[in-house]
Design an enzyme around this catalytic site. Structure first.
Site, PDB file in Angstrom:
ATOM      1  N   LEU A  66      28.720  57.955  51.198  1.00 40.05           N
ATOM      2  CA  LEU A  66      28.769  59.417  51.224  1.00 40.05           C
ATOM      3  C   LEU A  66      28.033  60.020  50.031  1.00 40.05           C
ATOM      4  O   LEU A  66      27.910  61.234  49.922  1.00 40.05           O
ATOM      5  CB  LEU A  66      30.236  59.888  51.221  1.00 40.05           C
ATOM      6  CG  LEU A  66      31.036  59.445  52.451  1.00 40.05           C
ATOM      7  CD1 LEU A  66      32.512  59.766  52.287  1.00 40.05           C
ATOM      8  CD2 LEU A  66      30.500  60.097  53.712  1.00 40.05           C
ATOM      9  N   LYS A 116      27.103  45.641  41.899  1.00 32.26           N
ATOM     10  CA  LYS A 116      27.628  46.288  40.680  1.00 32.26           C
ATOM     11  C   LYS A 116      27.619  45.375  39.454  1.00 32.26           C
ATOM     12  O   LYS A 116      27.474  45.853  38.338  1.00 32.26           O
ATOM     13  CB  LYS A 116      29.056  46.797  40.924  1.00 32.26           C
ATOM     14  CG  LYS A 116      29.101  48.063  41.760  1.00 32.26           C
ATOM     15  CD  LYS A 116      30.521  48.616  41.835  1.00 32.26           C
ATOM     16  CE  LYS A 116      30.545  49.897  42.646  1.00 32.26           C
ATOM     17  NZ  LYS A 116      31.870  50.512  42.707  1.00 32.26           N
ATOM     18  N   ASP A 141      33.428  54.821  37.692  1.00 34.56           N
ATOM     19  CA  ASP A 141      34.560  54.618  38.616  1.00 34.56           C
ATOM     20  C   ASP A 141      35.913  54.843  37.929  1.00 34.56           C
ATOM     21  O   ASP A 141      36.761  55.584  38.436  1.00 34.56           O
ATOM     22  CB  ASP A 141      34.544  53.192  39.191  1.00 34.56           C
ATOM     23  CG  ASP A 141      33.550  53.040  40.340  1.00 34.56           C
ATOM     24  OD1 ASP A 141      33.199  54.051  40.965  1.00 34.56           O
ATOM     25  OD2 ASP A 141      33.143  51.891  40.601  1.00 34.56           O
ATOM     26  N   ALA A 190      41.838  42.372  42.352  1.00 33.72           N
ATOM     27  CA  ALA A 190      41.169  41.979  41.102  1.00 33.72           C
ATOM     28  C   ALA A 190      39.660  41.980  41.287  1.00 33.72           C
ATOM     29  O   ALA A 190      38.951  41.196  40.670  1.00 33.72           O
ATOM     30  CB  ALA A 190      41.677  40.614  40.658  1.00 33.72           C
ATOM     31  N   ALA A 200      36.357  47.173  41.581  1.00 35.69           N
ATOM     32  CA  ALA A 200      36.989  48.483  41.388  1.00 35.69           C
ATOM     33  C   ALA A 200      38.250  48.344  40.529  1.00 35.69           C
ATOM     34  O   ALA A 200      38.516  49.168  39.652  1.00 35.69           O
ATOM     35  CB  ALA A 200      37.322  49.106  42.739  1.00 35.69           C
TER      36      ALA A 200
HETATM   37  P1  NAP Z   1      35.771  43.868  45.930  1.00 35.02           P
HETATM   38  O1  NAP Z   1      35.159  43.604  44.609  1.00 35.02           O
HETATM   39  O2  NAP Z   1      35.244  43.219  47.155  1.00 35.02           O
HETATM   40  O3  NAP Z   1      37.355  43.539  45.783  1.00 35.02           O
HETATM   41  C1  NAP Z   1      38.222  43.596  46.886  1.00 35.02           C
HETATM   42  C2  NAP Z   1      39.609  43.152  46.447  1.00 35.02           C
HETATM   43  O4  NAP Z   1      40.464  43.245  47.607  1.00 35.02           O
HETATM   44  C3  NAP Z   1      39.683  41.709  45.966  1.00 35.02           C
HETATM   45  O5  NAP Z   1      40.656  41.613  44.956  1.00 35.02           O
HETATM   46  C4  NAP Z   1      40.143  40.978  47.236  1.00 35.02           C
HETATM   47  O6  NAP Z   1      40.799  39.770  46.989  1.00 35.02           O
HETATM   48  C5  NAP Z   1      41.142  41.993  47.763  1.00 35.02           C
HETATM   49  N1  NAP Z   1      41.448  41.754  49.168  1.00 35.02           N
HETATM   50  C6  NAP Z   1      40.641  41.897  50.239  1.00 35.02           C
HETATM   51  N2  NAP Z   1      41.296  41.557  51.372  1.00 35.02           N
HETATM   52  C7  NAP Z   1      42.547  41.191  50.991  1.00 35.02           C
HETATM   53  C8  NAP Z   1      43.699  40.732  51.689  1.00 35.02           C
HETATM   54  N3  NAP Z   1      43.697  40.570  53.018  1.00 35.02           N
HETATM   55  N4  NAP Z   1      44.804  40.452  50.974  1.00 35.02           N
HETATM   56  C9  NAP Z   1      44.818  40.595  49.636  1.00 35.02           C
HETATM   57  N5  NAP Z   1      43.765  41.022  48.908  1.00 35.02           N
HETATM   58  C10 NAP Z   1      42.642  41.308  49.587  1.00 35.02           C
HETATM   59  O7  NAP Z   1      35.735  45.430  46.278  1.00 35.02           O
HETATM   60  P2  NAP Z   1      35.878  46.654  45.257  1.00 35.02           P
HETATM   61  O8  NAP Z   1      34.542  47.179  44.922  1.00 35.02           O
HETATM   62  O9  NAP Z   1      36.800  46.256  44.171  1.00 35.02           O
HETATM   63  O10 NAP Z   1      36.584  47.742  46.207  1.00 35.02           O
HETATM   64  C11 NAP Z   1      37.953  47.647  46.565  1.00 35.02           C
HETATM   65  C12 NAP Z   1      38.321  48.878  47.391  1.00 35.02           C
HETATM   66  O11 NAP Z   1      38.201  50.053  46.572  1.00 35.02           O
HETATM   67  C13 NAP Z   1      37.404  49.101  48.600  1.00 35.02           C
HETATM   68  O12 NAP Z   1      38.187  49.558  49.679  1.00 35.02           O
HETATM   69  C14 NAP Z   1      36.462  50.205  48.141  1.00 35.02           C
HETATM   70  O13 NAP Z   1      35.996  51.007  49.215  1.00 35.02           O
HETATM   71  C15 NAP Z   1      37.411  51.024  47.240  1.00 35.02           C
HETATM   72  N6  NAP Z   1      36.685  51.807  46.225  1.00 35.02           N
HETATM   73  C16 NAP Z   1      36.909  53.145  46.199  1.00 35.02           C
HETATM   74  C17 NAP Z   1      36.282  53.926  45.268  1.00 35.02           C
HETATM   75  C18 NAP Z   1      36.567  55.402  45.262  1.00 35.02           C
HETATM   76  O14 NAP Z   1      35.778  56.142  44.655  1.00 35.02           O
HETATM   77  N7  NAP Z   1      37.658  55.852  45.857  1.00 35.02           N
HETATM   78  C19 NAP Z   1      35.397  53.354  44.338  1.00 35.02           C
HETATM   79  C20 NAP Z   1      35.195  51.970  44.358  1.00 35.02           C
HETATM   80  C21 NAP Z   1      35.839  51.194  45.344  1.00 35.02           C
HETATM   81  P3  NAP Z   1      39.974  38.379  46.954  1.00 35.02           P
HETATM   82  O15 NAP Z   1      39.199  38.398  45.663  1.00 35.02           O
HETATM   83  O16 NAP Z   1      41.022  37.351  47.005  1.00 35.02           O
HETATM   84  O17 NAP Z   1      39.070  38.393  48.154  1.00 35.02           O
END
Ligand code: NAP
Length: 282
Positions: free
Chosen positions: A20, A70, A106, A131, A134
């Site tokens: 977005l 990132k 962020d 972990a 984000a």
């Molecule tokens: P990421 O680096 O891919 O991390 C995802 C995290 O979710 C990891 O800790 C992963 O665990 C965990 N996870 C995924 N599926 C899971 C499950 N079934 N059970 C338990 N843990 C699970 O992604 P990210 O960049 O941190 O983003 C995380 C979320 O934040 C996303 O939904 C993203 O859209 C959102 N976000 C929002 C903003 C905002 O401005 N609102 C900004 C940044 C991100 P594993 O390591 O074990 O796979």
């Protein structure tokens, strides 16, 4: 800044079509009559270095960075802000005097969304689910903001231990602990519970924390912003907790990036309206 010079900004990611950011930034440029354009660039992992090196010859003035770049973009930048250095991830690259400077907006964007929801962090326990990138950004900003205790709850043992070690090295106080993902029996003391996993993006995802264990005195924040009110936030609201949707973080991280890019104050209301329209919220 010269208002007459056309500039190109953008976002590097893969996939990037869902982002977005173009809608938010282009609305802001138009409202301030800046001749700037914001473009999504789908950049594969293999071509990231080439894309970053092309920014200067092409005159791209700044970019946002999203999944999966990132962290991997860091070696290709000239330097990092203190925040980005601590987090170990970048979501904004500024081109200034032909140097590429990495920032991370962020965490500060998340703190701003908590401030808008009137959540006082001082002395609060925080339970952080996830972990990933984000979670890292949010954790560093929360620890900078004097929370009392941080409990890291995540599926991957390796990632949560690494996050804990990195955070403990940066912040010797307060107490930082780590737990497996099925730990759902925290004491009901005042708490901010944060979902920083990607659970909630798909309709059939399970909740990231047992709803019966959410205490009415808690505040619950979700970083997932699509849907705006996730099933986790709906359950937390039903349990009597105060809720903080991820759309606030999305807006405020974009506003901070805009200010880094343009050195103009972000037109927050315009950006918010563009974001809510894109999310189909009246
Ligand atoms: P990421 O680096 O891919 O991390 C995802 C995290 O979710 C990891 O800790 C992963 O665990 C965990 N996870 C995924 N599926 C899971 C499950 N079934 N059970 C338990 N843990 C699970 O992604 P990210 O960049 O941190 O983003 C995380 C979320 O934040 C996303 O939904 C993203 O859209 C959102 N976000 C929002 C903003 C905002 O401005 N609102 C900004 C940044 C991100 P594993 O390591 O074990 O796979």
């Amino acid at each position: 800044m010269d208002k007459k010079t056309t500039k190109v900004f953008g976002i590097f990611g893969d996939p990037v079509g869902h982002s977005l950011s173009p809608v938010i930034h282009n609305a802001a440029f138009q409202s301030l009559h800046l001749p700037y354009y914001y473009v999504p660039f789908e950049i594969s992992k293999e071509r990231l270095k080439e894309a970053v090196l092309a920014m200067t010859p092409l005159g791209i003035a700044g970019i946002n960075v999203t999944i999966p770049h990132k962290e991997t973009i860091i070696p290709f930048l000239d330097r990092l802000s203190d925040e980005a250095k601590k987090i170990g991830a970048v979501n904004t690259v500024e081109r200034f005097n032909n140097e590429l400077i990495g920032h991370n907006t962020d965490g500060p964007g998340f703190l701003k969304s908590l401030e808008e929801a009137d959540i006082d962090l001082s002395g609060l326990r925080v339970i952080l689910l996830g972990a990933g990138g984000a979670a890292r950004g949010v954790a560093v900003s929360l620890l900078n903001a004097n929370i009392a205790e941080l409990c890291l709850v995540a599926r991957s043992i390796e990632k949560r231990k690494m996050l804990k070690n990195d955070l403990c090295a940066l912040f010797p106080n307060p107490k930082i602990s780590e737990y497996p993902f099925d730990k759902n029996d925290f004491e009901p003391v005042p708490t901010l519970l944060i979902n920083a996993t990607s659970l909630g993006m798909k309709p059939d995802d399970p909740l990231p924390y047992r709803k019966e264990r959410i205490d009415p005195v808690w505040a619950v924040a979700d970083l997932v912003y699509r849907p705006v009110k996730t099933p986790f936030l709906t359950a937390a609201e039903k349990a009597g907790a105060k809720i903080v949707p991820g759309v606030g973080m999305l807006l405020h991280q974009a506003a901070r990036s805009f200010e880094i890019f343009t050195k103009h104050k972000a037109p927050l209301e315009t950006m918010k309206k563009a974001l809510l329209t894109a999310l189909n919220i009246p």
